[in-house]
Scaffold this active site. Structure first.
Site, PDB file in Angstrom:
ATOM      1  N   GLY A 148      -9.799 -35.566  13.731  1.00 54.74           N
ATOM      2  CA  GLY A 148     -10.146 -36.770  14.477  1.00 54.74           C
ATOM      3  C   GLY A 148     -10.565 -36.390  15.884  1.00 54.74           C
ATOM      4  N   CYS A 171      -3.085 -31.783  18.675  1.00 56.67           N
ATOM      5  CA  CYS A 171      -4.176 -32.471  19.349  1.00 56.67           C
ATOM      6  C   CYS A 171      -5.096 -31.434  19.969  1.00 56.67           C
ATOM      7  CB  CYS A 171      -3.619 -33.401  20.429  1.00 56.67           C
ATOM      8  SG  CYS A 171      -4.888 -34.294  21.335  1.00 56.67           S
ATOM      9  N   LEU A 172      -6.382 -31.636  19.819  1.00 54.50           N
ATOM     10  CA  LEU A 172      -7.352 -30.695  20.382  1.00 54.50           C
ATOM     11  C   LEU A 172      -7.258 -30.660  21.908  1.00 54.50           C
ATOM     12  CD1 LEU A 172     -10.357 -31.545  18.038  1.00 54.50           C
ATOM     13  CD2 LEU A 172      -8.893 -29.504  17.957  1.00 54.50           C
ATOM     14  N   GLN A 230     -11.812 -37.646  24.854  1.00 54.53           N
ATOM     15  CA  GLN A 230     -11.555 -36.206  24.815  1.00 54.53           C
ATOM     16  C   GLN A 230     -12.794 -35.393  25.191  1.00 54.53           C
ATOM     17  OE1 GLN A 230      -9.611 -36.582  20.690  1.00 54.53           O
ATOM     18  NE2 GLN A 230      -8.549 -34.810  21.578  1.00 54.53           N
ATOM     19  N   HIS A 282      -5.340 -42.352  22.233  1.00 55.60           N
ATOM     20  CA  HIS A 282      -6.220 -41.683  23.196  1.00 55.60           C
ATOM     21  C   HIS A 282      -7.035 -42.705  23.991  1.00 55.60           C
ATOM     22  CE1 HIS A 282      -5.894 -37.356  22.634  1.00 55.60           C
ATOM     23  NE2 HIS A 282      -6.081 -37.429  21.323  1.00 55.60           N
ATOM     24  N   HIS A 290      -3.256 -42.072  16.274  1.00 52.97           N
ATOM     25  CA  HIS A 290      -3.335 -41.017  17.304  1.00 52.97           C
ATOM     26  C   HIS A 290      -4.616 -41.194  18.134  1.00 52.97           C
ATOM     27  CE1 HIS A 290      -3.097 -36.499  18.368  1.00 52.97           C
ATOM     28  NE2 HIS A 290      -4.327 -36.820  18.699  1.00 52.97           N
ATOM     29  N   GLU A 291      -5.731 -41.495  17.460  1.00 48.34           N
ATOM     30  CA  GLU A 291      -7.013 -41.663  18.175  1.00 48.34           C
ATOM     31  C   GLU A 291      -7.017 -42.932  19.026  1.00 48.34           C
ATOM     32  OE1 GLU A 291      -8.524 -39.073  18.182  1.00 48.34           O
ATOM     33  OE2 GLU A 291      -7.802 -38.187  16.316  1.00 48.34           O
TER      34      GLU A 291
HETATM   35  O1  GNR Z   1      -6.956 -32.259  14.393  1.00 50.49           O
HETATM   36  C1  GNR Z   1      -6.017 -33.039  14.602  1.00 50.49           C
HETATM   37  N1  GNR Z   1      -4.960 -33.020  13.735  1.00 50.49           N
HETATM   38  C2  GNR Z   1      -3.963 -33.986  13.731  1.00 50.49           C
HETATM   39  C3  GNR Z   1      -2.818 -33.733  12.980  1.00 50.49           C
HETATM   40  C4  GNR Z   1      -1.805 -34.668  12.924  1.00 50.49           C
HETATM   41  C5  GNR Z   1      -1.940 -35.854  13.603  1.00 50.49           C
HETATM   42  C6  GNR Z   1      -3.057 -36.120  14.360  1.00 50.49           C
HETATM   43  C7  GNR Z   1      -4.069 -35.191  14.422  1.00 50.49           C
HETATM   44  S1  GNR Z   1      -5.514 -35.539  15.344  1.00 50.49           S
HETATM   45  C8  GNR Z   1      -6.028 -33.933  15.771  1.00 50.49           C
HETATM   46  C9  GNR Z   1      -7.369 -33.973  16.472  1.00 50.49           C
HETATM   47  C10 GNR Z   1      -7.249 -34.718  17.780  1.00 50.49           C
HETATM   48  O2  GNR Z   1      -6.780 -34.263  18.778  1.00 50.49           O
HETATM   49  N2  GNR Z   1      -7.640 -35.954  17.787  1.00 50.49           N
HETATM   50  O3  GNR Z   1      -7.515 -36.700  18.901  1.00 50.49           O
HETATM   51 NI    NI Z   2      -5.764 -35.872  19.915  1.00 49.94          NI
END
Ligand code: GNR
Ligand code: NI
Length: 172
Positions: free
Chosen positions: A46, A94-95, A51, A140, A136-137
């Site tokens: 995601g 998270c990236l 980001q 953000h 999660h997104e």
């Molecule tokens: O790549 C991602 N893996 C992930 C694993 C578990 C829960 C959420 C994520 S999202 C993350 C990519 C990211 O930072 N998205 O904002």
């Molecule tokens: Ni993230």
């Protein structure tokens, strides 16, 4: 299409509440395509526009496993319309929070409303990893990182680690 640079914490640009998209036009579609390319390159499942430094309510998601058919989702103004009372725990990463993985509890399933790449309203029922990733997104887009859901102690350890890494990077 182009790769965009992913911001990493701590960065004040990751803590901003993002603005709604007025209409999904060519500019937003180009952003979505760049985000998907950047996400696959990373790789991640995601990515939120914030980001890559764009403070608009746009996310892309693809939770298909390796070797599976890609399932890219492009969403503008995603909103949780309904969620399960039931919670589930995933180890999240998270990236923008490199090399830190911690368990986070969230609703196990949700219904998401959004505008698709053609500016059409859609709803999607999500569960499992997809539900977790979309939540999660959306966090953000409200300036929230998964480490904000951790205990005070775990969060402060994560922030320390991230700050230290930034200092080392700046010095090199
Ligand atoms: O790549 C991602 N893996 C992930 C694993 C578990 C829960 C959420 C994520 S999202 C993350 C990519 C990211 O930072 N998205 O904002
Ligand atoms: Ni993230």
């Amino acid at each position: 299409m182009a790769l965009r640079e992913i911001l990493t914490a701590p960065d004040p640009r990751l803590t901003v509440a993002c603005a709604k998209v007025v209409s999904v036009d060519d500019e937003i579609r180009a952003l979505m395509d760049d985000m998907l390319e950047t996400m696959y390159d990373a790789p991640g499942i995601g990515l939120a526009a914030i980001q890559v430094g764009v403070h608009k309510r746009v996310i892309v998601v693809d939770v298909a496993g390796e070797g599976e058919e890609p399932q890219p989702l492009k969403m503008a103004n995603p909103e949780i319309l309904d969620d399960h009372g039931q919670l589930s725990i995933y180890q999240e990463g998270c990236l923008s929070v490199p090399d830190i993985y911690e368990e986070v509890e969230r609703p196990a399933a949700c219904v998401v409303g959004y505008l698709d790449e053609h500016n059409q309203p859609q709803t999607l029922k999500a569960e499992g990893l997809l539900a977790t990733c979309i939540q999660h997104e959306i966090d953000h887009l409200n300036g929230i990182l998964f480490i904000d859901h951790l205990s005070k102690l775990k969060k402060s350890m994560a922030v320390k680690k991230l700050t230290k890494r930034k200092k080392l990077q700046a010095a090199s």
